[in-house]
Scaffold this motif. Structure first.
Motif, PDB file in Angstrom:
ATOM      1  N   ARG A 214      31.712  84.371 -46.927  1.00 27.70           N
ATOM      2  CA  ARG A 214      31.794  83.395 -48.006  1.00 27.70           C
ATOM      3  C   ARG A 214      32.495  84.050 -49.188  1.00 27.70           C
ATOM      4  O   ARG A 214      32.409  85.257 -49.386  1.00 27.70           O
ATOM      5  N   SER A 216      33.467  84.181 -53.426  1.00 28.21           N
ATOM      6  CA  SER A 216      33.079  83.841 -54.793  1.00 28.21           C
ATOM      7  C   SER A 216      34.148  84.362 -55.736  1.00 28.21           C
ATOM      8  O   SER A 216      34.555  85.524 -55.642  1.00 28.21           O
ATOM      9  N   TRP A 223      29.772  79.918 -55.135  1.00 28.31           N
ATOM     10  CA  TRP A 223      30.524  79.882 -53.889  1.00 28.31           C
ATOM     11  C   TRP A 223      31.697  78.911 -53.983  1.00 28.31           C
ATOM     12  O   TRP A 223      31.614  77.874 -54.639  1.00 28.31           O
ATOM     13  N   THR A 225      32.981  77.595 -51.174  1.00 29.46           N
ATOM     14  CA  THR A 225      32.830  76.696 -50.031  1.00 29.46           C
ATOM     15  C   THR A 225      31.362  76.297 -49.901  1.00 29.46           C
ATOM     16  O   THR A 225      30.470  76.975 -50.417  1.00 29.46           O
ATOM     17  N   TRP A 228      29.014  78.961 -44.771  1.00 29.62           N
ATOM     18  CA  TRP A 228      29.524  80.252 -44.328  1.00 29.62           C
ATOM     19  C   TRP A 228      30.580  80.057 -43.248  1.00 29.62           C
ATOM     20  O   TRP A 228      30.474  79.157 -42.412  1.00 29.62           O
ATOM     21  N   ILE A 234      37.686  82.412 -42.575  1.00 35.43           N
ATOM     22  CA  ILE A 234      37.839  83.121 -43.847  1.00 35.43           C
ATOM     23  C   ILE A 234      39.223  83.749 -43.957  1.00 35.43           C
ATOM     24  O   ILE A 234      39.811  83.777 -45.047  1.00 35.43           O
ATOM     25  N   THR A 262      20.611  81.847 -45.787  1.00 40.26           N
ATOM     26  CA  THR A 262      20.852  80.437 -46.128  1.00 40.26           C
ATOM     27  C   THR A 262      19.568  79.715 -46.515  1.00 40.26           C
ATOM     28  O   THR A 262      19.614  78.676 -47.172  1.00 40.26           O
TER      29      THR A 262
END
Length: 267
Positions: A214, A216, A223, A225, A228, A234, A262
């Motif tokens: 992820r 930042s 985040w 998005t 994940w 990615i 999560t």
């Protein structure tokens, strides 16, 4: 200008740069609580965290507020002095005065007196980021030889961290090359103008284990998005960034830890 005056002028610039870096690290009092909440996704009280490229130690402070033990790694002698002054009496902090790379030894650190946080052991990275206008005023005007260790050696000395923050100005892949096991979670910096360096780090982590990622943006603690991403996703996201875009950090979590992360606030 005489040699003595040049030395004195450089010392003043260096002191001002260190003071600015320390102030930038600790002056944003309003961000302390959000930072603690953000990193609680990855670290619990009693866990071990590595802060590779500690600089003035603002992440050390965050990890300690959570209740984690910290290994703070910093090669710049003056910043090591700052870390020892701030955390030298804290039994929960171990300070390693060295750099981290692909193998142990010694290496030449290129120091930016005005901007110590971008001092680097990677000359190729220094040349490449010059294409970014935000580095236009950066000068690496001094050099110092520093000790280098590896993540594997740090783990052998201190134990395996639950989270490892890596901020090493272009040496990220070398740091990950000196790691032979998939850590539970970690982060490393990306800069769009040299995005293939971040891609190489993602691919290296994929070699070590099954990770999810992820992104930042720099210091936002937010985040980009909603979930994940796997390795391919990615990499595609990184390569889609405009070269002049904002830098930030990639967070990687081992797949077997993903449900735990999560399930926490912000995860």
């Amino acid at each position: 200008m005489t040699e003595r005056r040049r030395t004195r002028a450089w010392a003043i610039v260096r002191l001002a740069g260190l003071a600015r870096s320390t102030a930038e690290s600790y002056a944003t009092v309003w961000r302390r609580r959000p930072m603690v909440a953000f990193y609680r996704q990855f670290v619990d009280p009693g866990d071990l965290a590595f802060d590779v490229g500690s600089h003035a130690g603002n992440r050390v402070r965050v990890f300690r507020r959570i209740g984690a033990k910290v290994v703070a790694v910093e090669p710049q002698p003056e910043l090591v002095t700052v870390l020892r002054w701030l955390y030298g009496r804290d039994r929960g902090v171990r300070i390693e005065a060295c750099a981290v790379g692909a193998e142990a030894g010694r290496a030449l650190l290129h120091v930016s007196s005005r901007h110590p946080t971008v001092s680097s052991l990677a000359p190729s990275w220094m040349r490449e980021v010059a294409a970014d206008r935000r580095f236009a005023s950066t000068r690496w005007d001094a050099e110092v030889t520093v000790a280098v260790t590896t993540l594997d050696e740090l783990i052998a000395r201190h134990g395996e961290p639950r989270f490892c923050k890596i901020d090493v100005e272009g040496l990220e892949l070398a740091v990950l090359t000196g790691l032979s096991r998939p850590l539970a979670a970690l982060s490393f910096e990306y800069i769009p103008v040299v995005v293939e360096r971040a891609v190489a780090c993602v691919e290296r982590l994929a070699e070590l284990g099954d990770y999810r990622f992820r992104r930042s943006r720099l210091e936002t603690l937010r985040w980009t998005t909603s979930g994940w991403l796997d390795t391919g996703e990615i990499v595609a996201a990184l390569r889609s960034l405009p070269p002049g875009g904002r830098s930030g950090d990639i967070y990687a979590v081992r797949a077997d830890r993903l449900v735990e992360v999560t399930g926490r606030r912000g995860g």
